[in-house]
Design a protein around this motif. Structure first.
Motif, PDB file in Angstrom:
ATOM      1  N   GLY A   1     -74.133 -55.763 -32.729  1.00 51.25           N
ATOM      2  CA  GLY A   1     -74.060 -56.711 -33.801  1.00 51.25           C
ATOM      3  C   GLY A   1     -73.995 -58.144 -33.291  1.00 51.25           C
ATOM      4  N   PRO A   2     -73.688 -59.063 -34.192  1.00 55.91           N
ATOM      5  CA  PRO A   2     -73.635 -60.481 -33.830  1.00 55.91           C
ATOM      6  C   PRO A   2     -72.589 -60.786 -32.754  1.00 55.91           C
ATOM      7  CG  PRO A   2     -73.565 -60.224 -36.213  1.00 55.91           C
ATOM      8  CD  PRO A   2     -73.471 -58.853 -35.613  1.00 55.91           C
ATOM      9  N   ALA A   6     -73.330 -62.626 -29.128  1.00 59.35           N
ATOM     10  CA  ALA A   6     -72.581 -63.806 -28.672  1.00 59.35           C
ATOM     11  C   ALA A   6     -71.955 -63.545 -27.313  1.00 59.35           C
ATOM     12  CB  ALA A   6     -71.503 -64.172 -29.691  1.00 59.35           C
ATOM     13  N   GLU A   7     -71.440 -62.333 -27.124  1.00 61.28           N
ATOM     14  CA  GLU A   7     -70.851 -61.977 -25.834  1.00 61.28           C
ATOM     15  C   GLU A   7     -71.896 -62.020 -24.718  1.00 61.28           C
ATOM     16  OE1 GLU A   7     -68.967 -57.973 -23.800  1.00 61.28           O
ATOM     17  OE2 GLU A   7     -68.813 -58.222 -25.968  1.00 61.28           O
ATOM     18  N   LEU A   8     -73.089 -61.467 -24.990  1.00 61.19           N
ATOM     19  CA  LEU A   8     -74.162 -61.484 -24.000  1.00 61.19           C
ATOM     20  C   LEU A   8     -74.641 -62.906 -23.718  1.00 61.19           C
ATOM     21  CD1 LEU A   8     -76.248 -58.384 -25.115  1.00 61.19           C
ATOM     22  CD2 LEU A   8     -74.865 -58.622 -23.055  1.00 61.19           C
ATOM     23  N   ARG A   9     -74.722 -63.734 -24.766  1.00 62.97           N
ATOM     24  CA  ARG A   9     -75.138 -65.133 -24.593  1.00 62.97           C
ATOM     25  C   ARG A   9     -74.134 -65.869 -23.710  1.00 62.97           C
ATOM     26  NH1 ARG A   9     -75.450 -66.636 -29.658  1.00 62.97           N
ATOM     27  NH2 ARG A   9     -73.310 -67.361 -29.665  1.00 62.97           N
ATOM     28  N   ASP A  10     -72.837 -65.672 -23.977  1.00 67.96           N
ATOM     29  CA  ASP A  10     -71.804 -66.321 -23.167  1.00 67.96           C
ATOM     30  C   ASP A  10     -71.843 -65.830 -21.723  1.00 67.96           C
ATOM     31  OD1 ASP A  10     -71.007 -67.684 -25.410  1.00 67.96           O
ATOM     32  OD2 ASP A  10     -69.282 -66.383 -25.818  1.00 67.96           O
ATOM     33  N   ASN A  12     -74.476 -64.639 -20.146  1.00 65.71           N
ATOM     34  CA  ASN A  12     -75.693 -65.189 -19.550  1.00 65.71           C
ATOM     35  C   ASN A  12     -75.476 -66.650 -19.159  1.00 65.71           C
ATOM     36  OD1 ASN A  12     -78.484 -65.103 -18.789  1.00 65.71           O
ATOM     37  ND2 ASN A  12     -78.918 -66.303 -20.622  1.00 65.71           N
ATOM     38  N   THR A  13     -74.855 -67.430 -20.031  1.00 68.28           N
ATOM     39  CA  THR A  13     -74.582 -68.836 -19.737  1.00 68.28           C
ATOM     40  C   THR A  13     -73.676 -68.958 -18.524  1.00 68.28           C
ATOM     41  OG1 THR A  13     -74.834 -69.423 -22.064  1.00 68.28           O
ATOM     42  CG2 THR A  13     -73.629 -70.975 -20.691  1.00 68.28           C
ATOM     43  N   SER A  14     -72.670 -68.120 -18.456  1.00 65.85           N
ATOM     44  CA  SER A  14     -71.747 -68.142 -17.331  1.00 65.85           C
ATOM     45  C   SER A  14     -72.469 -67.832 -16.020  1.00 65.85           C
ATOM     46  CB  SER A  14     -70.632 -67.124 -17.566  1.00 65.85           C
ATOM     47  OG  SER A  14     -69.830 -66.986 -16.433  1.00 65.85           O
ATOM     48  N   ILE A  15     -73.336 -66.836 -16.028  1.00 62.98           N
ATOM     49  CA  ILE A  15     -74.085 -66.474 -14.828  1.00 62.98           C
ATOM     50  C   ILE A  15     -75.005 -67.620 -14.406  1.00 62.98           C
ATOM     51  CG2 ILE A  15     -75.917 -64.977 -13.930  1.00 62.98           C
ATOM     52  CD1 ILE A  15     -74.621 -62.680 -15.409  1.00 62.98           C
ATOM     53  N   ALA A  89     -75.811 -51.798 -19.920  1.00 60.71           N
ATOM     54  CA  ALA A  89     -74.879 -52.019 -21.028  1.00 60.71           C
ATOM     55  C   ALA A  89     -75.631 -52.352 -22.311  1.00 60.71           C
ATOM     56  CB  ALA A  89     -73.908 -53.137 -20.684  1.00 60.71           C
ATOM     57  N   ILE A  90     -76.661 -53.184 -22.195  1.00 60.22           N
ATOM     58  CA  ILE A  90     -77.433 -53.568 -23.376  1.00 60.22           C
ATOM     59  C   ILE A  90     -78.137 -52.348 -23.960  1.00 60.22           C
ATOM     60  CG2 ILE A  90     -79.475 -54.834 -24.165  1.00 60.22           C
ATOM     61  CD1 ILE A  90     -78.676 -57.031 -22.151  1.00 60.22           C
TER      62      ILE A  90
END
Length: 106
Positions: A1-2, A6-10, A12-15, A89-90
């Protein structure tokens, strides 16, 4: 879900931020290594550095280059592992066959 997106986006940004910072540090280190090598070379040419000290400096430069290469190989392996785990995981949550489906293998 959303929330998962958001967790994946965060994540990805962190990486990406970590990789950028790491790249900057490696670039600065490489520049300093080159500048130091040039200074040693100039000192040998000018006769202000004895040949024995120049050989020791060259050995240090070679060791530093070898360490950078090893670190790069290790980081590459770590990134591949992170990417594989992220993909697993995805796809474990979005597989049409459910979470018990075979994991993603790039």
């Amino acid at each position: 879900g959303p929330g998962r997106l958001a967790e994946l986006r965060d994540y990805n940004t962190s990486i990406l931020e970590s990789l950028h910072d790491y790249g900057n540090r490696v670039c600065r280190l490489a520049q300093q290594l080159v500048q130091g090598t040039v200074r040693v070379r100039n000192a040998v040419r000018n006769g202000t550095l004895p040949p024995v000290a120049a050989r020791r400096a060259a050995a240090c430069v070679l060791a530093a280059v070898a360490a950078l290469c090893a670190l790069g190989a290790w980081r590459g392996a770590a990134r591949r592992q992170q990417r594989r785990l992220l993909m697993e995981a995805i796809f474990a949550h979005t597989s049409p066959w459910g979470p018990s489906a075979a994991p993603f293998r790039p």
